[in-house]
Write a protein that holds these residues in place. Structure first.
Motif, mmCIF file in Angstrom:
data_model
loop_
_atom_site.group_PDB
_atom_site.id
_atom_site.type_symbol
_atom_site.label_atom_id
_atom_site.label_comp_id
_atom_site.label_asym_id
_atom_site.label_seq_id
_atom_site.Cartn_x
_atom_site.Cartn_y
_atom_site.Cartn_z
ATOM 1 N N LYS A 83 33.173 57.438 40.145
ATOM 2 C CA LYS A 83 32.495 56.538 41.086
ATOM 3 C C LYS A 83 31.818 55.394 40.343
ATOM 4 O O LYS A 83 31.788 54.265 40.831
ATOM 5 C CB LYS A 83 31.468 57.326 41.903
ATOM 6 N N LYS A 84 31.304 55.691 39.151
ATOM 7 C CA LYS A 84 30.658 54.657 38.349
ATOM 8 C C LYS A 84 31.662 53.587 37.942
ATOM 9 O O LYS A 84 31.384 52.389 38.026
ATOM 10 C CB LYS A 84 30.027 55.286 37.105
ATOM 11 N N ASP B 205 34.525 52.954 39.466
ATOM 12 C CA ASP B 205 34.959 52.255 40.686
ATOM 13 C C ASP B 205 33.944 51.173 41.052
ATOM 14 O O ASP B 205 34.314 50.060 41.430
ATOM 15 C CB ASP B 205 35.096 53.245 41.848
ATOM 16 N N ARG B 206 32.671 51.503 40.927
ATOM 17 C CA ARG B 206 31.611 50.533 41.231
ATOM 18 C C ARG B 206 31.666 49.363 40.249
ATOM 19 O O ARG B 206 31.574 48.199 40.642
ATOM 20 C CB ARG B 206 30.254 51.229 41.150
ATOM 21 N N SER B 207 31.823 49.685 38.957
ATOM 22 C CA SER B 207 31.887 48.631 37.939
ATOM 23 C C SER B 207 33.082 47.721 38.172
ATOM 24 O O SER B 207 32.980 46.492 38.072
ATOM 25 C CB SER B 207 31.977 49.252 36.539
ATOM 26 N N TYR C 2 34.624 47.114 40.975
ATOM 27 C CA TYR C 2 34.399 46.294 42.166
ATOM 28 C C TYR C 2 33.496 45.106 41.840
ATOM 29 O O TYR C 2 33.793 43.963 42.190
ATOM 30 C CB TYR C 2 33.763 47.130 43.283
ATOM 31 N N ILE C 3 32.385 45.380 41.153
ATOM 32 C CA ILE C 3 31.405 44.326 40.875
ATOM 33 C C ILE C 3 31.998 43.250 39.979
ATOM 34 O O ILE C 3 31.873 42.050 40.250
ATOM 35 C CB ILE C 3 30.139 44.933 40.244
ATOM 36 N N ASP D 299 26.872 42.840 49.153
ATOM 37 C CA ASP D 299 28.189 43.430 49.061
ATOM 38 C C ASP D 299 28.029 44.920 49.299
ATOM 39 O O ASP D 299 26.928 45.416 49.523
ATOM 40 C CB ASP D 299 28.847 43.141 47.696
ATOM 41 N N PHE E 263 27.959 47.409 47.475
ATOM 42 C CA PHE E 263 27.096 48.132 46.547
ATOM 43 C C PHE E 263 25.690 47.534 46.481
ATOM 44 O O PHE E 263 24.848 48.021 45.724
ATOM 45 C CB PHE E 263 27.702 48.149 45.142
ATOM 46 N N TYR F 8 24.588 44.939 45.044
ATOM 47 C CA TYR F 8 24.212 44.613 43.668
ATOM 48 C C TYR F 8 23.536 43.254 43.602
ATOM 49 O O TYR F 8 23.982 42.293 44.241
ATOM 50 C CB TYR F 8 25.441 44.623 42.745
ATOM 51 N N GLU G 180 20.660 48.946 32.990
ATOM 52 C CA GLU G 180 21.971 49.123 33.607
ATOM 53 C C GLU G 180 23.013 48.202 32.978
ATOM 54 O O GLU G 180 22.784 47.017 32.791
ATOM 55 C CB GLU G 180 21.900 48.849 35.108
ATOM 56 N N ILE H 299 27.245 47.357 33.243
ATOM 57 C CA ILE H 299 28.468 47.518 34.028
ATOM 58 C C ILE H 299 29.636 47.106 33.153
ATOM 59 O O ILE H 299 29.608 46.041 32.536
ATOM 60 C CB ILE H 299 28.395 46.651 35.301
#
Length: 279
Positions: A34-35, A37-39, A41-42, A60, A62, A64, A101, A103
């Protein structure tokens, strides 16, 4: 499991622990998936921003906050080859404990990182460490390009473009663990030239050089400039006789019609050879 408690309790305890470990490992895999996938996407959203950006720059799926100051970084091996992305991810994840954080995702062999702003000294130290760790693990040099600080989705997109320019120049000319876009000099100009124009310039000046002699003559010319156009010092550096070095310079003139001893001609040749690496 059946049987007397005193006989089966030990085995039951082992099975319980093994089950807990498997559940934990599966949970960690799910979290990491999931991490990533999030990265992805961003960073993909940054590289392909919407035509109309929202005023606050962070609406968006997430939620972000792109308005937080970030460094935009791109890393890549000196040569392209197939490698396990997970190994690079592992190296990064085990060397980011001092950062907020971060990404990151690999797209088309390039490592994109979106890092909340830290002081430049800390960033440089971290990139040097990552470059050394990744290069050592794969036994292939790994370099970074660093874009300017971004504070919106739009400026992040531009910063990644600048990071790409810095990385491109770093790979062919500097070969340092990292290179900031702000430190580019001639590279600022050359990396901004359209690839079609690079091909035109390269073909116009260098096309007559035989492929089997190309690398040698390129080394001759670049060394000649590095040694401030001293034939003696250039020959010494390459461990060849000065007459042989002079002969090679004459070969360049023969093939291109440009004389490396003439300043303007040298500049044309120098830029053409550098552009060849950027093509």
């Amino acid at each position: 499991m059946t049987g007397e408690r005193c006989k089966v309790e030990k085995n039951g305890s082992i099975i319980k622990k093994m089950t807990e470990i498997l559940i934990k490992e599966d949970f960690i895999k799910d979290v990491n998936l999931k991490k990533h996938d999030r990265s992805r996407y961003i960073i993909t959203r940054i590289l392909n921003p919407p035509l109309v950006d929202t005023p606050n720059h962070y609406s968006d799926v997430f939620y972000y906050d792109y308005a937080t100051p970030h460094f935009c970084l791109i890393g890549e091996f000196k040569t392209i080859f197939n490698f396990h992305y997970e190994e690079v991810y592992r190296i990064i994840s085990t060397n980011t404990h001092e950062l907020d954080e971060i990404i990151y995702v690999i797209i088309d062999h390039k490592l994109y990182l979106f890092v909340q702003k830290i002081n430049t000294h800390q960033l440089n130290s971290w990139l040097k460490l990552l470059s050394e760790k990744i290069s050592s693990h794969f036994d292939v040099p790994f370099y970074f390009g660093v874009g300017p600080v971004s504070q919106s989705l739009t400026t992040a997109n531009q910063s990644f473009e600048y990071a790409s320019n810095a990385l491109q120049w770093n790979k062919v000319n500097e070969e340092k663990p990292y290179l900031h876009f702000s430190d580019l000099d001639l590279g600022l100009l050359l990396t901004s030239i359209d690839k079609k124009r690079i091909s035109l310039i390269k073909n116009k000046i260098l096309q007559s050089i035989p492929s089997k002699e190309y690398e040698e003559l390129k080394k001759i010319l670049l060394t000649y400039g590095e040694m401030n156009k001293s034939i003696n010092r250039s020959a010494e550096k390459l461990y060849i006789h000065k007459n042989s070095f002079q002969y090679k310079l004459n070969k360049i003139t023969q093939y291109t019609g440009l004389n490396p001893k003439v300043l303007n001609d040298y500049v044309y040749l120098y830029i053409a050879f550098l552009l060849e690496d950027l093509a």
